[in-house]
Design a protein around this motif. Structure first.
Motif, PDB file in Angstrom:
ATOM      1  N   ALA A  24     -13.141  54.480 -25.356  1.00 41.84           N
ATOM      2  CA  ALA A  24     -12.660  55.784 -25.831  1.00 41.84           C
ATOM      3  C   ALA A  24     -11.726  55.569 -27.017  1.00 41.84           C
ATOM      4  O   ALA A  24     -11.010  54.569 -27.068  1.00 41.84           O
ATOM      5  CB  ALA A  24     -11.932  56.505 -24.707  1.00 41.84           C
ATOM      6  N   PRO A  25     -11.734  56.487 -27.980  1.00 42.89           N
ATOM      7  CA  PRO A  25     -10.843  56.341 -29.130  1.00 42.89           C
ATOM      8  C   PRO A  25      -9.369  56.169 -28.739  1.00 42.89           C
ATOM      9  O   PRO A  25      -8.641  55.415 -29.369  1.00 42.89           O
ATOM     10  CB  PRO A  25     -11.049  57.639 -29.921  1.00 42.89           C
ATOM     11  CG  PRO A  25     -12.433  58.059 -29.564  1.00 42.89           C
ATOM     12  CD  PRO A  25     -12.614  57.657 -28.120  1.00 42.89           C
ATOM     13  N   GLU A  26      -8.949  56.823 -27.664  1.00 40.70           N
ATOM     14  CA  GLU A  26      -7.565  56.686 -27.202  1.00 40.70           C
ATOM     15  C   GLU A  26      -7.293  55.260 -26.734  1.00 40.70           C
ATOM     16  O   GLU A  26      -6.218  54.712 -26.967  1.00 40.70           O
ATOM     17  CB  GLU A  26      -7.267  57.670 -26.062  1.00 40.70           C
ATOM     18  CG  GLU A  26      -7.480  59.124 -26.420  1.00 40.70           C
ATOM     19  CD  GLU A  26      -8.953  59.551 -26.383  1.00 40.70           C
ATOM     20  OE1 GLU A  26      -9.780  58.924 -25.700  1.00 40.70           O
ATOM     21  OE2 GLU A  26      -9.281  60.526 -27.076  1.00 40.70           O
ATOM     22  N   THR A  27      -8.272  54.660 -26.072  1.00 43.52           N
ATOM     23  CA  THR A  27      -8.127  53.272 -25.621  1.00 43.52           C
ATOM     24  C   THR A  27      -8.099  52.342 -26.820  1.00 43.52           C
ATOM     25  O   THR A  27      -7.299  51.404 -26.879  1.00 43.52           O
ATOM     26  CB  THR A  27      -9.282  52.894 -24.669  1.00 43.52           C
ATOM     27  OG1 THR A  27      -9.284  53.806 -23.572  1.00 43.52           O
ATOM     28  CG2 THR A  27      -9.141  51.479 -24.152  1.00 43.52           C
ATOM     29  N   PHE A  28      -8.968  52.608 -27.797  1.00 43.11           N
ATOM     30  CA  PHE A  28      -8.957  51.813 -29.020  1.00 43.11           C
ATOM     31  C   PHE A  28      -7.582  51.893 -29.683  1.00 43.11           C
ATOM     32  O   PHE A  28      -7.019  50.879 -30.094  1.00 43.11           O
ATOM     33  CB  PHE A  28     -10.043  52.290 -29.989  1.00 43.11           C
ATOM     34  CG  PHE A  28     -10.063  51.514 -31.268  1.00 43.11           C
ATOM     35  CD1 PHE A  28     -10.761  50.325 -31.356  1.00 43.11           C
ATOM     36  CD2 PHE A  28      -9.357  51.954 -32.376  1.00 43.11           C
ATOM     37  CE1 PHE A  28     -10.761  49.585 -32.539  1.00 43.11           C
ATOM     38  CE2 PHE A  28      -9.353  51.236 -33.559  1.00 43.11           C
ATOM     39  CZ  PHE A  28     -10.058  50.041 -33.635  1.00 43.11           C
ATOM     40  N   ALA A  29      -7.018  53.100 -29.767  1.00 43.19           N
ATOM     41  CA  ALA A  29      -5.703  53.277 -30.399  1.00 43.19           C
ATOM     42  C   ALA A  29      -4.617  52.511 -29.657  1.00 43.19           C
ATOM     43  O   ALA A  29      -3.743  51.903 -30.286  1.00 43.19           O
ATOM     44  CB  ALA A  29      -5.353  54.763 -30.477  1.00 43.19           C
TER      45      ALA A  29
END
Length: 133
Positions: A24-29
């Motif tokens: 997920a983009p949040e995890t990537f961030a």
């Protein structure tokens, strides 16, 4: 886990690039933030580490054509495969890609899930990539 933290410490010190499987983009961030912390600890500008994600991509013109059958290389069920990869219409995939760009991703390494068919590649080249130039 501790293996991932070690990998991020090594990337901060030595790597020119850092690639993450699609998350997920949040995890990537959040992973990117940890990388930045490790870069700061060794006095490195985090912008010198190219941040990319890789995973499967499957594009079709309409949602009906995307369907509900998984085309995952690994046999993952559609319900978990589609949200965790670049699966959908060109517009939907553009939205997903923009979320990664907003999270600090600077490149993508897609695996065409419909290979040897070329429809995904053609839609990627004609309807998705032009939106990010």
């Amino acid at each position: 886990g501790s293996g991932e933290k070690r990998t991020l410490r090594i990337a901060a010190r030595y790597a020119d690039g850092w690639n993450v499987p699609f998350v997920a983009p949040e995890t990537f961030a959040s992973k990117r933030a940890v990388l930045h912390t490790h870069c700061a600890a060794v006095g490195r500008d985090p912008a010198t580490v190219t941040r990319t994600v890789s995973g499967e991509i499957f594009l079709r013109e309409t949602e009906a054509e995307v369907g509900t059958e998984s085309r995952s290389f690994w046999g993952e069920p559609f319900e978990t495969w589609a949200p965790g990869n670049l699966v959908g219409t060109p517009e939907q995939v553009c939205e997903k890609l923009q979320a990664y760009v907003d999270a600090g991703c600077r490149g993508f390494v897609p695996w065409c899930a419909d290979y040897p068919d070329t429809e995904t590649m053609e839609l990627l080249a004609t309807k998705v990539m032009p939106e990010f130039r």
